[in-house]
Design an enzyme around this catalytic site. Structure first.
Site, PDB file in Angstrom:
ATOM      1  N   ASP A  49       0.847  -1.195   0.037  1.00 15.67           N
ATOM      2  CA  ASP A  49       0.040  -0.033   0.146  1.00 15.67           C
ATOM      3  C   ASP A  49       0.706   1.177   0.088  1.00 15.67           C
ATOM      4  O   ASP A  49       2.129   1.264   0.322  1.00 15.67           O
ATOM      5  CB  ASP A  49      -0.943  -0.041   1.228  1.00 15.67           C
TER       6      ASP A  49
HETATM    7  N1  URA Z   1      -1.206  -5.952   4.146  1.00 16.16           N
HETATM    8  C1  URA Z   1      -1.801  -4.836   3.911  1.00 16.16           C
HETATM    9  O1  URA Z   1      -2.625  -4.457   4.427  1.00 16.16           O
HETATM   10  N2  URA Z   1      -1.073  -3.722   3.539  1.00 16.16           N
HETATM   11  C2  URA Z   1       0.066  -3.974   2.843  1.00 16.16           C
HETATM   12  O2  URA Z   1       0.547  -3.189   2.089  1.00 16.16           O
HETATM   13  C3  URA Z   1       0.562  -5.382   2.479  1.00 16.16           C
HETATM   14  C4  URA Z   1       0.081  -6.257   3.364  1.00 16.16           C
END
Ligand code: URA
Length: 246
Positions: free
Chosen positions: A106
């Site tokens: 993310d």
């Molecule tokens: N899980 C999440 O919620 N975000 C990420 O970036 C990676 C794994």
């Protein structure tokens, strides 16, 4: 025989985009086995021929593999009109090789992200069948309790008709609440949704490991380096099982 057009050879090695490669060749700046060639369309043998640009030998490498310490605030994409992407952290000569991120983190997540131009390698690491393990460190807004460990172990329902595969949870501090989570899949917002399901919000998230390869902590956010042969080997035989988080 591994044959390639000369202009494509130069492009693939990150020397220049195809049009520039053609013009370098036409200007007589490229030699094959010490003979200047002016035809961008000739085919070279990537294993045997010696290609030089302005007298400097260019070794042929089909694939490249990098470990990036992804900083917060950049998106996991190859390009975007408005937002900074992980590939914007790489110089032009690497981007030209057609690299892309293996999976996604993310925008507000940091840590280990692999970058390559090897599609089969990426596919192998992302395939749900392989169940490659990923370790994250999360800072939470509240303590979800010991029962969350069992719920993660059993496989927790995270919404959208989906129950996550069994995962490992371990608390490493209580103030702030810090936890290590190991998962074997990579659904959208997976870790955040898993904690939400036990009543906690993820405030910070960092990926520490993929398969058996750890983020090199000497890399500052935004920095990258090539994977070592040892790391590549570990990733190509990445497996599912591990008894301990670390
Ligand atoms: N899980 C999440 O919620 N975000 C990420 O970036 C990676 C794994």
């Amino acid at each position: 025989m591994p044959k390639l057009r000369l202009d494509k050879f130069l492009k693939d090695q990150g020397i220049a985009v195809r049009s520039e490669a053609k013009s370098l060749i036409k200007k007589g700046l490229v030699s094959v086995n010490d003979i200047i060639v002016k035809d961008p369309g000739i085919h070279v043998n990537t294993e045997e021929d010696i290609i030089k640009v302005r007298g400097v030998q260019i070794d042929y490498r089909q694939f490249v593999y990098y470990m990036l310490n992804k900083p917060k605030g950049v998106i996991t994409a190859t390009q975007d009109k408005k937002l900074k992407t992980v590939l914007d952290l790489f110089p032009e000569e690497i981007r030209r090789r057609g690299v892309f991120p293996v999976g996604r983190l993310d925008k507000d997540t940091e840590g280990l992200l692999l970058i390559t131009n090897d599609g089969a390698f990426a596919h192998n690491l992302l395939s749900p069948k392989k169940g490659v393990k990923k370790l994250y460190e999360a800072v939470l807004d509240s303590y979800p309790g010991e029962e969350a460990i069992k719920k993660f172990e059993e496989g927790i329902y995270i919404g959208d008709n989906y129950t996550a595969l069994p995962a490992k949870l371990e608390y490493i501090s209580k103030d702030p609440v810090r936890a290590l989570v190991e998962i074997y899949e990579g659904k959208f917002h997976q870790v955040k949704r898993m904690f939400k399901a036990v009543g906690a919000a993820v405030v910070e998230l960092k990926r520490l490991r993929m398969g058996d390869v750890w983020l090199d902590e000497s890399l500052k956010p935004g920095e990258f380096r090539e994977l070592t042969n040892e790391e590549l080997l570990k990733l190509s035989v990445s497996n599912h099982s591990s008894d301990k988080l670390i």
